[in-house]
Design a protein around this motif. Sequence first.
Motif, PDB file in Angstrom:
ATOM      1  N   ILE A 146       0.795  -1.235   0.000  1.00 54.62           N
ATOM      2  CA  ILE A 146       0.000   0.000   0.000  1.00 54.62           C
ATOM      3  C   ILE A 146       0.825   1.282   0.000  1.00 54.62           C
ATOM      4  CG2 ILE A 146      -2.021  -1.069   1.044  1.00 54.62           C
ATOM      5  CD1 ILE A 146      -1.122   0.283   3.727  1.00 54.62           C
ATOM      6  N   ALA A 147       2.130   1.202   0.315  1.00 56.46           N
ATOM      7  CA  ALA A 147       2.927   2.430   0.380  1.00 56.46           C
ATOM      8  C   ALA A 147       4.401   2.078   0.476  1.00 56.46           C
ATOM      9  CB  ALA A 147       2.527   3.259   1.606  1.00 56.46           C
ATOM     10  N   PHE A 148       5.227   3.109   0.321  1.00 57.86           N
ATOM     11  CA  PHE A 148       6.652   3.017   0.616  1.00 57.86           C
ATOM     12  C   PHE A 148       6.905   4.028   1.726  1.00 57.86           C
ATOM     13  CE2 PHE A 148       6.371   2.042  -3.992  1.00 57.86           C
ATOM     14  CZ  PHE A 148       6.723   0.708  -3.915  1.00 57.86           C
ATOM     15  N   ASP A 149       7.558   3.602   2.797  1.00 61.23           N
ATOM     16  CA  ASP A 149       7.768   4.453   3.969  1.00 61.23           C
ATOM     17  C   ASP A 149       9.168   5.050   3.931  1.00 61.23           C
ATOM     18  OD1 ASP A 149       7.842   5.708   6.425  1.00 61.23           O
ATOM     19  OD2 ASP A 149       7.187   3.955   7.566  1.00 61.23           O
ATOM     20  N   LEU A 150       9.260   6.337   3.580  1.00 59.46           N
ATOM     21  CA  LEU A 150      10.549   7.007   3.495  1.00 59.46           C
ATOM     22  C   LEU A 150      11.276   7.012   4.836  1.00 59.46           C
ATOM     23  CD1 LEU A 150       9.731  10.032   1.161  1.00 59.46           C
ATOM     24  CD2 LEU A 150      11.196   8.071   0.667  1.00 59.46           C
ATOM     25  N   TYR A 151      10.526   7.068   5.930  1.00 61.93           N
ATOM     26  CA  TYR A 151      11.185   7.064   7.238  1.00 61.93           C
ATOM     27  C   TYR A 151      11.916   5.746   7.476  1.00 61.93           C
ATOM     28  CZ  TYR A 151      12.354   7.081  12.072  1.00 61.93           C
ATOM     29  OH  TYR A 151      13.075   7.005  13.231  1.00 61.93           O
ATOM     30  N   GLN A 152      11.366   4.645   7.024  1.00 61.14           N
ATOM     31  CA  GLN A 152      11.942   3.327   7.295  1.00 61.14           C
ATOM     32  C   GLN A 152      12.560   2.756   6.015  1.00 61.14           C
ATOM     33  OE1 GLN A 152      13.561   1.728   9.273  1.00 61.14           O
ATOM     34  NE2 GLN A 152      12.072   1.013  10.751  1.00 61.14           N
ATOM     35  N   LEU A 153      13.645   3.396   5.569  1.00 67.07           N
ATOM     36  CA  LEU A 153      14.446   2.905   4.444  1.00 67.07           C
ATOM     37  C   LEU A 153      13.665   2.813   3.136  1.00 67.07           C
ATOM     38  CD1 LEU A 153      16.166  -0.012   6.386  1.00 67.07           C
ATOM     39  CD2 LEU A 153      17.104   2.278   5.975  1.00 67.07           C
ATOM     40  N   ASN A 154      12.608   3.582   2.998  1.00 65.36           N
ATOM     41  CA  ASN A 154      11.734   3.541   1.822  1.00 65.36           C
ATOM     42  C   ASN A 154      11.189   2.132   1.578  1.00 65.36           C
ATOM     43  OD1 ASN A 154      10.383   5.022  -0.180  1.00 65.36           O
ATOM     44  ND2 ASN A 154      11.824   4.336  -1.736  1.00 65.36           N
ATOM     45  N   SER A 155      11.005   1.398   2.675  1.00 68.06           N
ATOM     46  CA  SER A 155      10.562   0.005   2.559  1.00 68.06           C
ATOM     47  C   SER A 155       9.084  -0.080   2.213  1.00 68.06           C
ATOM     48  CB  SER A 155      10.838  -0.752   3.852  1.00 68.06           C
ATOM     49  OG  SER A 155      10.062  -0.219   4.899  1.00 68.06           O
ATOM     50  N   ALA A 177      -5.706  -7.362   9.363  1.00 66.73           N
ATOM     51  CA  ALA A 177      -5.130  -8.004  10.547  1.00 66.73           C
ATOM     52  C   ALA A 177      -3.983  -7.164  11.101  1.00 66.73           C
ATOM     53  CB  ALA A 177      -4.629  -9.403  10.202  1.00 66.73           C
ATOM     54  N   PHE A 178      -3.102  -6.683  10.211  1.00 64.79           N
ATOM     55  CA  PHE A 178      -1.967  -5.869  10.657  1.00 64.79           C
ATOM     56  C   PHE A 178      -1.305  -5.189   9.466  1.00 64.79           C
ATOM     57  CE2 PHE A 178      -0.104 -10.044   9.836  1.00 64.79           C
ATOM     58  CZ  PHE A 178       1.115  -9.770   9.231  1.00 64.79           C
ATOM     59  N   TYR A 179      -0.451  -4.223   9.808  1.00 58.27           N
ATOM     60  CA  TYR A 179       0.379  -3.514   8.838  1.00 58.27           C
ATOM     61  C   TYR A 179       1.828  -3.833   9.167  1.00 58.27           C
ATOM     62  CZ  TYR A 179      -3.852  -0.770   8.057  1.00 58.27           C
ATOM     63  OH  TYR A 179      -5.133  -0.390   7.768  1.00 58.27           O
ATOM     64  N   ALA A 180       2.688  -3.855   8.155  1.00 57.21           N
ATOM     65  CA  ALA A 180       4.089  -4.167   8.398  1.00 57.21           C
ATOM     66  C   ALA A 180       4.964  -3.610   7.285  1.00 57.21           C
ATOM     67  CB  ALA A 180       4.285  -5.679   8.500  1.00 57.21           C
ATOM     68  N   ASP A 214      -7.297   0.522  -5.260  1.00 53.64           N
ATOM     69  CA  ASP A 214      -7.904   0.719  -3.946  1.00 53.64           C
ATOM     70  C   ASP A 214      -6.940   0.238  -2.867  1.00 53.64           C
ATOM     71  OD1 ASP A 214      -9.398   0.867  -1.642  1.00 53.64           O
ATOM     72  OD2 ASP A 214     -11.073  -0.339  -2.388  1.00 53.64           O
ATOM     73  N   ILE A 215      -6.246   1.204  -2.235  1.00 53.75           N
ATOM     74  CA  ILE A 215      -5.291   0.853  -1.181  1.00 53.75           C
ATOM     75  C   ILE A 215      -5.808   1.249   0.203  1.00 53.75           C
ATOM     76  CG2 ILE A 215      -3.264   0.885  -2.663  1.00 53.75           C
ATOM     77  CD1 ILE A 215      -2.664   3.705  -1.376  1.00 53.75           C
ATOM     78  N   GLY A 216      -7.048   1.703   0.261  1.00 56.52           N
ATOM     79  CA  GLY A 216      -7.626   2.073   1.550  1.00 56.52           C
ATOM     80  C   GLY A 216      -7.058   3.378   2.090  1.00 56.52           C
ATOM     81  N   GLU A 217      -7.472   3.703   3.291  1.00 55.32           N
ATOM     82  CA  GLU A 217      -7.015   4.912   3.985  1.00 55.32           C
ATOM     83  C   GLU A 217      -5.707   4.585   4.696  1.00 55.32           C
ATOM     84  OE1 GLU A 217      -6.343   8.431   5.322  1.00 55.32           O
ATOM     85  OE2 GLU A 217      -8.086   8.094   4.031  1.00 55.32           O
ATOM     86  N   THR A 218      -4.721   5.482   4.608  1.00 59.04           N
ATOM     87  CA  THR A 218      -3.428   5.206   5.235  1.00 59.04           C
ATOM     88  C   THR A 218      -3.044   6.193   6.329  1.00 59.04           C
ATOM     89  OG1 THR A 218      -2.236   6.459   3.549  1.00 59.04           O
ATOM     90  CG2 THR A 218      -2.527   4.090   3.148  1.00 59.04           C
ATOM     91  N   SER A 219      -3.793   7.267   6.497  1.00 55.39           N
ATOM     92  CA  SER A 219      -3.389   8.317   7.441  1.00 55.39           C
ATOM     93  C   SER A 219      -3.433   7.872   8.902  1.00 55.39           C
ATOM     94  CB  SER A 219      -4.250   9.567   7.255  1.00 55.39           C
ATOM     95  OG  SER A 219      -5.604   9.284   7.571  1.00 55.39           O
ATOM     96  N   HIS A 220      -4.141   6.800   9.211  1.00 55.12           N
ATOM     97  CA  HIS A 220      -4.251   6.327  10.593  1.00 55.12           C
ATOM     98  C   HIS A 220      -3.156   5.337  10.985  1.00 55.12           C
ATOM     99  CE1 HIS A 220      -5.914   3.018   8.321  1.00 55.12           C
ATOM    100  NE2 HIS A 220      -5.763   2.255   9.390  1.00 55.12           N
ATOM    101  N   ILE A 221      -2.320   4.938  10.036  1.00 48.86           N
ATOM    102  CA  ILE A 221      -1.326   3.887  10.307  1.00 48.86           C
ATOM    103  C   ILE A 221      -0.160   4.470  11.096  1.00 48.86           C
ATOM    104  CG2 ILE A 221       0.222   2.183   9.293  1.00 48.86           C
ATOM    105  CD1 ILE A 221      -1.671   2.219   6.819  1.00 48.86           C
TER     106      ILE A 221
END
Length: 168
Positions: free
Chosen positions: A27-36, A63-66, A87-94
Amino acid sequence: MKRVSTKIGDVFSVKVDTDNVKCFQLIAFDLYQLNSDVIRVFDEVYPIGSIPDLSVIVKSEVAFYAHCVTKFGTKMGLWEKVGNTTDIGETSHIIFRGTSDYGTKRGEEPIKISRNWYVWRLGDLQTVRVGDLEGVNRKAEIGLVMTPYDIVDRIKTGNYHGFYPGFL
């Protein structure tokens, strides 16, 4: 070896036993965590060979995000891509959590409970030091980049098998 490419929206299936699979989505790439890669894993179990339409999968309970590297799990044969949807859903709450109380010094016992947590929201480049996890932060997922084996273990059992401090 064939080159594997993944993109946001890709949906994958993971065998949970000889007859069933569960699905997850990049659903995303997290720049804070090595762009993982950031994935959301769905609760629903499907018989092998009868995975429903992607629009049904992505509307099911999460079930979970990782964090992980989806390409590696595909190359290792731990999961397979079943399609892509926008459709990747809402991500602002993660929210993810981390602590410097991870690991041990030689001869010392691991810290079982941390009171030194920091959190970040998906998409933020800054963390917030919170100390004890309270309120919504208690639902924050562990923010480490997990191996594909760790992801499969959690999909199958609901838990990671490695050590990480807990909280009060």
